[in-house]
Scaffold this motif. Structure first.
Motif, short mmCIF file in Angstrom:
data_model
loop_
_atom_site.label_atom_id
_atom_site.label_comp_id
_atom_site.label_asym_id
_atom_site.label_seq_id
_atom_site.Cartn_x
_atom_site.Cartn_y
_atom_site.Cartn_z
N HIS A 57 34.10 38.89 37.80
CA HIS A 57 34.84 38.61 36.57
C HIS A 57 34.82 39.82 35.63
O HIS A 57 33.74 40.37 35.35
N PRO A 58 35.99 40.25 35.14
CA PRO A 58 36.03 41.45 34.28
C PRO A 58 35.24 41.31 32.98
O PRO A 58 34.86 42.31 32.38
N ASP A 59 34.98 40.08 32.56
CA ASP A 59 34.21 39.88 31.33
C ASP A 59 32.71 39.71 31.60
O ASP A 59 31.93 39.56 30.66
N TYR A 63 30.52 43.80 35.87
CA TYR A 63 31.77 44.54 36.03
C TYR A 63 31.60 45.98 35.57
O TYR A 63 31.03 46.23 34.51
N ARG A 118 33.46 31.75 36.66
CA ARG A 118 34.50 31.48 35.65
C ARG A 118 35.86 31.78 36.27
O ARG A 118 35.97 32.68 37.11
N GLN A 119 36.87 31.07 35.80
CA GLN A 119 38.22 31.34 36.28
C GLN A 119 38.81 32.55 35.55
O GLN A 119 38.51 32.76 34.37
N HIS A 120 39.60 33.31 36.27
CA HIS A 120 40.33 34.43 35.68
C HIS A 120 41.69 34.46 36.34
O HIS A 120 41.77 34.58 37.57
N ASN A 121 42.74 34.33 35.54
CA ASN A 121 44.11 34.23 36.07
C ASN A 121 44.21 33.16 37.17
O ASN A 121 44.84 33.37 38.21
N TRP A 124 38.79 31.61 40.78
CA TRP A 124 37.36 31.70 40.52
C TRP A 124 36.86 33.12 40.72
O TRP A 124 37.24 33.79 41.69
N LYS A 125 36.00 33.56 39.77
CA LYS A 125 35.36 34.88 39.89
C LYS A 125 33.87 34.71 39.58
O LYS A 125 33.49 33.81 38.82
N HIS A 127 30.80 35.46 37.57
CA HIS A 127 30.60 35.96 36.21
C HIS A 127 29.21 36.59 36.04
O HIS A 127 29.09 37.78 35.74
#
Ligand SMILES: [Zn+2]
Length: 133
Positions: A57-59, A63, A118-121, A124-125, A127
């Motif tokens: 997840h980018p957040d 990352y 967490r979902q991103h776009n 699931w990613k 986090h």
């Protein structure tokens, strides 16, 4: 690492790779956090560095902006680690508790982690996670 798709999946699910983690590695959306977690363990074992990066997840705290350096770090980890076993202990909502049995040479570097997804776009990613030895 080359793998026959009909062989048992390296994530230790007991399913063939072909119907377990391979579709995710080829781009299918992970249906659940547990499937994503398994596919990421499997990707580490197979050295699929791009998959690890693309499912982070980018957040999240793991990352890294420097993708080239990040890729090298993952490659180093993959090459120096022997992935012995994965056991998913529980999967509830957006968290997955698992035990990974790993060795770096003869050193036992196994850990238990509670991973948070967490979902991103809409996908699931991974986090973040909390590890204990
Ligand atoms: Zn699998």
């Amino acid at each position: 690492m080359k793998l026959n798709p009909l062989e048992p999946c390296p994530c230790d699910s007991g399913q063939p790779y072909k119907t377990c983690c391979q579709p995710l590695h080829k781009g299918a959306a992970p249906p659940t956090p547990e499937r994503l977690m398994r596919s990421r363990y499997c990707a580490y074992k197979l050295g699929l560095t791009d998959y690890i990066i693309n499912t982070t997840h980018p957040d999240g705290p793991h990352y890294q902006a420097n993708r080239a350096q990040w890729k090298r770090d993952i490659e180093d980890f993959c090459h120096t680690t022997n992935f012995v076993h994965l056991a998913v202990l529980s999967a509830v909502g957006d968290s997955v508790l698992f035990r990974a049995t790993l060795f770096a040479g003869t050193r036992d570097v196994s850990f238990t982690e509670n991973s948070l997804f967490r979902q991103h776009n809409g996908r699931w990613k991974y986090h973040s996670g909390t590890q204990t030895p």
